[in-house]
Design a protein around this motif. Structure first.
Motif, mmCIF file in Angstrom:
data_model
loop_
_atom_site.group_PDB
_atom_site.id
_atom_site.type_symbol
_atom_site.label_atom_id
_atom_site.label_comp_id
_atom_site.label_asym_id
_atom_site.label_seq_id
_atom_site.Cartn_x
_atom_site.Cartn_y
_atom_site.Cartn_z
ATOM 1 N N ASP A 38 -1.598 43.217 20.543
ATOM 2 C CA ASP A 38 -2.094 41.848 20.467
ATOM 3 C C ASP A 38 -3.464 41.910 19.822
ATOM 4 O OD1 ASP A 38 -0.030 40.392 21.725
ATOM 5 O OD2 ASP A 38 -0.723 41.069 23.680
ATOM 6 N N ALA A 39 -3.759 40.951 18.994
ATOM 7 C CA ALA A 39 -5.076 40.876 18.358
ATOM 8 C C ALA A 39 -5.646 39.484 18.577
ATOM 9 C CB ALA A 39 -4.978 41.174 16.870
ATOM 10 N N CYS A 40 -6.954 39.408 18.624
ATOM 11 C CA CYS A 40 -7.666 38.138 18.677
ATOM 12 C C CYS A 40 -8.510 38.055 17.409
ATOM 13 C CB CYS A 40 -8.578 38.070 19.895
ATOM 14 S SG CYS A 40 -7.691 38.175 21.447
ATOM 15 N N VAL A 41 -8.329 36.991 16.655
ATOM 16 C CA VAL A 41 -9.004 36.851 15.381
ATOM 17 C C VAL A 41 -9.794 35.546 15.398
ATOM 18 C CG1 VAL A 41 -8.747 36.878 12.874
ATOM 19 C CG2 VAL A 41 -7.035 38.020 14.308
ATOM 20 N N TRP A 42 -11.072 35.637 15.093
ATOM 21 C CA TRP A 42 -11.971 34.491 15.071
ATOM 22 C C TRP A 42 -12.265 34.114 13.627
ATOM 23 C CZ3 TRP A 42 -13.225 32.293 19.689
ATOM 24 C CH2 TRP A 42 -12.906 33.031 20.821
ATOM 25 N N PHE A 43 -12.224 32.830 13.348
ATOM 26 C CA PHE A 43 -12.418 32.320 11.990
ATOM 27 C C PHE A 43 -13.560 31.316 11.944
ATOM 28 C CE2 PHE A 43 -8.002 33.561 12.168
ATOM 29 C CZ PHE A 43 -7.761 34.117 10.929
ATOM 30 N N GLU A 44 -14.222 31.292 10.806
ATOM 31 C CA GLU A 44 -15.222 30.279 10.507
ATOM 32 C C GLU A 44 -14.943 29.795 9.092
ATOM 33 O OE1 GLU A 44 -20.003 30.441 10.184
ATOM 34 O OE2 GLU A 44 -19.085 31.556 11.841
ATOM 35 N N LEU A 45 -14.910 28.491 8.896
ATOM 36 C CA LEU A 45 -14.661 27.923 7.579
ATOM 37 C C LEU A 45 -15.939 27.330 7.008
ATOM 38 C CD1 LEU A 45 -11.750 28.178 8.757
ATOM 39 C CD2 LEU A 45 -11.173 26.240 7.311
ATOM 40 N N ALA A 85 -8.437 25.499 17.562
ATOM 41 C CA ALA A 85 -9.447 25.149 16.562
ATOM 42 C C ALA A 85 -10.356 24.057 17.088
ATOM 43 C CB ALA A 85 -8.771 24.688 15.274
ATOM 44 N N ASP A 86 -11.605 24.109 16.620
ATOM 45 C CA ASP A 86 -12.597 23.096 16.960
ATOM 46 C C ASP A 86 -13.539 22.976 15.769
ATOM 47 O OD1 ASP A 86 -14.238 21.273 18.209
ATOM 48 O OD2 ASP A 86 -15.285 22.769 19.415
ATOM 49 N N GLY A 87 -13.417 21.889 15.039
ATOM 50 C CA GLY A 87 -14.245 21.717 13.846
ATOM 51 C C GLY A 87 -13.912 22.797 12.829
ATOM 52 N N ARG A 88 -14.940 23.521 12.389
ATOM 53 C CA ARG A 88 -14.747 24.568 11.378
ATOM 54 C C ARG A 88 -14.569 25.959 11.984
ATOM 55 N NH1 ARG A 88 -19.497 22.525 7.742
ATOM 56 N NH2 ARG A 88 -20.305 24.548 8.349
ATOM 57 N N HIS A 89 -14.281 26.036 13.277
ATOM 58 C CA HIS A 89 -14.083 27.314 13.959
ATOM 59 C C HIS A 89 -12.690 27.352 14.566
ATOM 60 C CE1 HIS A 89 -18.466 26.799 13.886
ATOM 61 N NE2 HIS A 89 -18.459 28.102 13.694
ATOM 62 N N ALA A 90 -12.115 28.567 14.597
ATOM 63 C CA ALA A 90 -10.793 28.723 15.194
ATOM 64 C C ALA A 90 -10.652 30.138 15.743
ATOM 65 C CB ALA A 90 -9.699 28.451 14.167
ATOM 66 N N ALA A 91 -9.745 30.256 16.689
ATOM 67 C CA ALA A 91 -9.368 31.561 17.240
ATOM 68 C C ALA A 91 -7.850 31.630 17.224
ATOM 69 C CB ALA A 91 -9.889 31.721 18.661
ATOM 70 N N ALA A 92 -7.344 32.825 16.896
ATOM 71 C CA ALA A 92 -5.900 33.024 16.865
ATOM 72 C C ALA A 92 -5.534 34.224 17.722
ATOM 73 C CB ALA A 92 -5.424 33.252 15.433
ATOM 74 N N TRP A 93 -4.462 34.075 18.473
ATOM 75 C CA TRP A 93 -3.865 35.178 19.218
ATOM 76 C C TRP A 93 -2.676 35.612 18.383
ATOM 77 C CZ3 TRP A 93 -0.711 34.164 24.291
ATOM 78 C CH2 TRP A 93 -0.195 35.373 24.767
ATOM 79 N N VAL A 94 -2.668 36.878 17.989
ATOM 80 C CA VAL A 94 -1.697 37.367 17.019
ATOM 81 C C VAL A 94 -0.926 38.563 17.572
ATOM 82 C CG1 VAL A 94 -1.459 38.316 14.687
ATOM 83 C CG2 VAL A 94 -3.215 36.610 15.157
ATOM 84 N N ASP A 95 0.358 38.572 17.323
ATOM 85 C CA ASP A 95 1.222 39.714 17.605
ATOM 86 C C ASP A 95 1.223 40.560 16.331
ATOM 87 O OD1 ASP A 95 3.243 41.510 18.187
ATOM 88 O OD2 ASP A 95 4.812 39.990 18.391
ATOM 89 N N ALA A 96 0.636 41.740 16.393
ATOM 90 C CA ALA A 96 0.534 42.636 15.242
ATOM 91 C C ALA A 96 1.456 43.825 15.451
ATOM 92 C CB ALA A 96 -0.905 43.102 15.081
ATOM 93 N N ARG A 97 2.231 44.150 14.419
ATOM 94 C CA ARG A 97 3.160 45.279 14.511
ATOM 95 C C ARG A 97 3.041 46.146 13.261
ATOM 96 N NH1 ARG A 97 6.810 44.416 18.690
ATOM 97 N NH2 ARG A 97 6.624 42.335 19.521
ATOM 98 N N VAL A 98 3.016 47.439 13.501
ATOM 99 C CA VAL A 98 3.101 48.423 12.424
ATOM 100 C C VAL A 98 4.255 49.335 12.815
ATOM 101 C CG1 VAL A 98 1.961 50.268 11.156
ATOM 102 C CG2 VAL A 98 0.629 48.321 11.981
#
Length: 127
Positions: free
Chosen positions: A90-97, A71-84
């Protein structure tokens, strides 16, 4: 708590609540006008109610586990293990707050595995 720490906490809470299927708690993290995008399928969802419905109705026995959040300020990136079921990605998810600390934008990348091109076997280690 500084802005970066709040952002990191919000992202962790996002995955914890969606994993528990705590839709009320999950919704409390989202801005009313949240935008969710999946570039690979060129899909966009606008608004909290629609995004909550999308997650509630997502098919299969899916699970998300955070591997890392940056995370940096109001932005973040997550590396996620996704299973169905037994399928893993693997997923990469970008966030903005938003300025109010709510998640206002999510961009979800679901990379598909592929075989590398020939000619670099002497340089790489496959796992």
């Amino acid at each position: 708590m500084d802005e970066t720490s709040r952002t990191r906490s919000a992202v962790h809470a996002y995955f914890e609540r969606v994993e528990r299927r705590d839709w009320e708690g999950f919704g409390a993290l989202l801005a009313e006008d949240v935008v969710y995008e999946m570039p690979q399928s060129r899909e966009r969802i606008r608004g909290k109610a629609t995004y909550l419905q999308f997650n509630r109705e997502y098919p299969g026995d899916w699970h998300l586990q955070v591997r890392r959040v940056v995370a940096d300020g109001r932005h973040a990136a997550a590396w996620v293990d996704a299973r169905v079921g037994a399928e893993h990605q693997d997923a990469c998810v970008w966030f903005e707050l938003s300025g109010q600390g709510l998640i206002s934008r999510i961009t979800d990348y679901w990379p598909e595995p592929y075989d590398p091109p020939p000619g670099r076997e002497h340089l790489v280690e496959r796992w």
